[in-house]
Scaffold this motif. Structure first.
Motif, PDB file in Angstrom:
ATOM      1  N   LYS A 310      60.419 113.818  38.921  1.00 17.68           N
ATOM      2  CA  LYS A 310      60.825 115.167  39.371  1.00 17.68           C
ATOM      3  C   LYS A 310      61.559 115.191  40.723  1.00 17.68           C
ATOM      4  CE  LYS A 310      60.650 119.720  38.996  1.00 17.68           C
ATOM      5  NZ  LYS A 310      61.618 120.356  38.086  1.00 17.68           N
ATOM      6  N   ASP A 313      65.189 116.725  41.917  1.00 13.20           N
ATOM      7  CA  ASP A 313      65.343 118.169  41.706  1.00 13.20           C
ATOM      8  C   ASP A 313      64.691 118.958  42.842  1.00 13.20           C
ATOM      9  OD1 ASP A 313      66.136 120.423  39.960  1.00 13.20           O
ATOM     10  OD2 ASP A 313      63.975 120.758  39.831  1.00 13.20           O
ATOM     11  N   HIS A 317      66.755 121.562  45.178  1.00 11.17           N
ATOM     12  CA  HIS A 317      66.439 122.991  45.377  1.00 11.17           C
ATOM     13  C   HIS A 317      66.258 123.304  46.859  1.00 11.17           C
ATOM     14  CE1 HIS A 317      66.074 124.537  41.293  1.00 11.17           C
ATOM     15  NE2 HIS A 317      65.489 123.399  40.944  1.00 11.17           N
ATOM     16  N   HIS A 351      69.924 117.616  34.292  1.00 12.47           N
ATOM     17  CA  HIS A 351      70.981 118.513  34.788  1.00 12.47           C
ATOM     18  C   HIS A 351      71.277 118.082  36.202  1.00 12.47           C
ATOM     19  CE1 HIS A 351      67.760 120.311  37.080  1.00 12.47           C
ATOM     20  NE2 HIS A 351      67.063 120.391  35.955  1.00 12.47           N
ATOM     21  N   HIS A 360      70.271 124.559  39.802  1.00  8.42           N
ATOM     22  CA  HIS A 360      70.906 123.762  38.758  1.00  8.42           C
ATOM     23  C   HIS A 360      72.367 124.192  38.605  1.00  8.42           C
ATOM     24  CE1 HIS A 360      66.636 123.548  36.820  1.00  8.42           C
ATOM     25  NE2 HIS A 360      66.655 123.149  38.072  1.00  8.42           N
TER      26      HIS A 360
HETATM   27 ZN    ZN Z   1      65.039 122.511  39.092  1.00 12.88          ZN
END
Ligand code: ZN
Ligand code: ZN
Length: 407
Positions: A310, A313, A317, A351, A360
């Motif tokens: 993870k 990402d 963010h 993504h 994203h």
């Molecule tokens: Zn995300």
């Protein structure tokens, strides 16, 4: 048939960052292991949900694993419920929910209720509530999150979100004023959708009443802290059993290694074995080395392993490109010489999460496939601009699994 390891680095893809000399975090990172795999393997880019479409993580994963989102997407609520270990039945409707703080007129003041770290003492008494013959199952997730499942006859998932940040397409937002909780309502003319919306509204009203009376909230109110006094619902999903990933691709078995609940949910919904790794949290503190060591060990018993990471990402963010670069270096170090397992390995993303967007984007993701006997292309480094020139070209996710298993 050869064994395969699919490593999905969530949100890995990015855009050039001026402070990194117009390189992306992946290109700027020191990644000797991924570079070696790129050099000895084949590379390209992948559109996960098609050109110009911005993926969520759940639909993106299912698309990469070869599921048809038109006919097989179970809804985000279902993925979350599976990730929390809820055993669902045909016809159940699952919602992904936040505990939120609303004022007396149901205007959202804080959609995460001051980031409450545990919803259990707020919502545990709601589990099992029955309204008009429909039973509500409530299961706390991490932090302010939870899943609510409606069980009973005649339900529909054609229900709008009540979370103002996730307004459903085609949703009526009169009275909304940009802030007000949007009461869930039917999105089609069916009796089922109308009934589901009515019962859900009754449940949310009842939950609001009970939450206002909860001693924890009275205490918070006295201290002037945000209360947890409303449940925001979104991502309704109608439970249906999916064909298993192993069946779909003619494999004997497949395993899933993930820290965060939603990705475990993807593994469960697709019939993979969940491999529990101590220290795998899906958060910044996750134990990457443990996850890769389990992958190295468990591939002996599996035809296919899906490993989810993870970290990129989360930093994407946050808009933290240095953090993202460091996270990618950490992943690379943990991957080490994973090719020595003899498996064919793919490294890609679900993504892009460009740090400049803090969200994203529709940009295609970098992809490498490496393993013994693969005829390498000319690309020597793993990164978005290098992969663009790779021998795979730009592929669509629906073609990925066939391509990958073909090696
Ligand atoms: Zn995300
Ligand atoms: Zn993602």
């Amino acid at each position: 048939m050869k064994k395969h390891i699919l490593i999905i680095c969530d949100g890995l893809g990015d855009l050039p960052v001026p402070e990194l000399g117009e390189k992306t975090p992946l290109e700027a990172a020191n990644t000797p292991n991924m570079d070696r795999m790129a050099k000895n393997g084949v590379t390209g880019l992948m559109h996960v949900l098609g050109e110009g479409v911005r993926p969520n993580s759940d639909d993106a994963h299912l698309a990469i694993l070869g599921y048809n989102l038109e006919t097989e997407y179970p809804g985000r609520g279902q993925v979350e419920a599976a990730g929390l270990g809820m055993v669902l039945e045909e016809g159940d409707i699952a919602f992904r929910c936040n505990l939120a703080y609303v004022d007396d007129e149901l205007r959202v003041i804080d959609r995460r209720a001051g980031r409450i770290d545990n919803v259990t003492p707020f919502v545990e008494s709601f589990n099992g509530i029955e309204i008009d013959g429909i039973k509500f199952l409530v299961k706390p997730g991490t932090g302010y999150r939870m899943v609510v499942v409606m069980r009973g006859k005649g339900l529909s998932d054609k229900i709008s979100n009540s979370d103002v940040h996730y307004v459903t397409e085609g949703q009526v937002v009169e009275d909304w004023e940009g802030k007000k909780v949007n009461i869930p309502h039917a999105l089609d003319d069916s009796l089922e959708a109308k009934f589901t919306a009515e019962v859900l509204q009754k449940f949310l009203e009842k939950a609001h009443d009970l939450l206002e009376k909860n001693p924890l909230n009275i205490e918070k109110s006295n201290k002037g802290e945000p209360k947890g006094n409303y449940i925001l619902t979104r991502g309704p999903g109608y439970y249906k059993k999916l064909p298993t990933f192993a069946q779909k691709w003619g494999l004997n078995n497949a395993g899933c290694i993930a820290g965060a609940g939603m990705y475990k949910g993807i593994g469960i919904l697709t019939g993979m074995d969940l491999i529990f790794v101590p220290g795998a949290t899906g958060e910044k503190n996750t134990d990457l080395i443990a996850k890769i060591n389990f992958t190295r060990d468990k591939i002996k018993n599996y035809d296919f392993l899906f490993l989810h990471i993870k970290l990129p990402d989360i930093y994407g963010h946050d808009g933290d490109f240095l953090g993202k670069k460091a996270a990618i270096e950490k992943i690379d170090k943990a991957i080490d010489n994973l090719e020595s397992t003899g498996a064919v390995i793919a490294v890609t993303a679900d993504h892009s999460t460009p740090c400049s967007h803090k969200d994203h984007s529709a940009d295609p993701v970098p992809l490498l496939i490496a393993g013994r006997g693969i005829e390498p292309d000319d690309i020597k480094k793993f990164g978005e601009s290098f992969c663009k020139k790779g021998s795979l070209g730009t592929i669509q996710s629906k073609d990925f699994m066939k391509l990958f298993l073909g090696y």
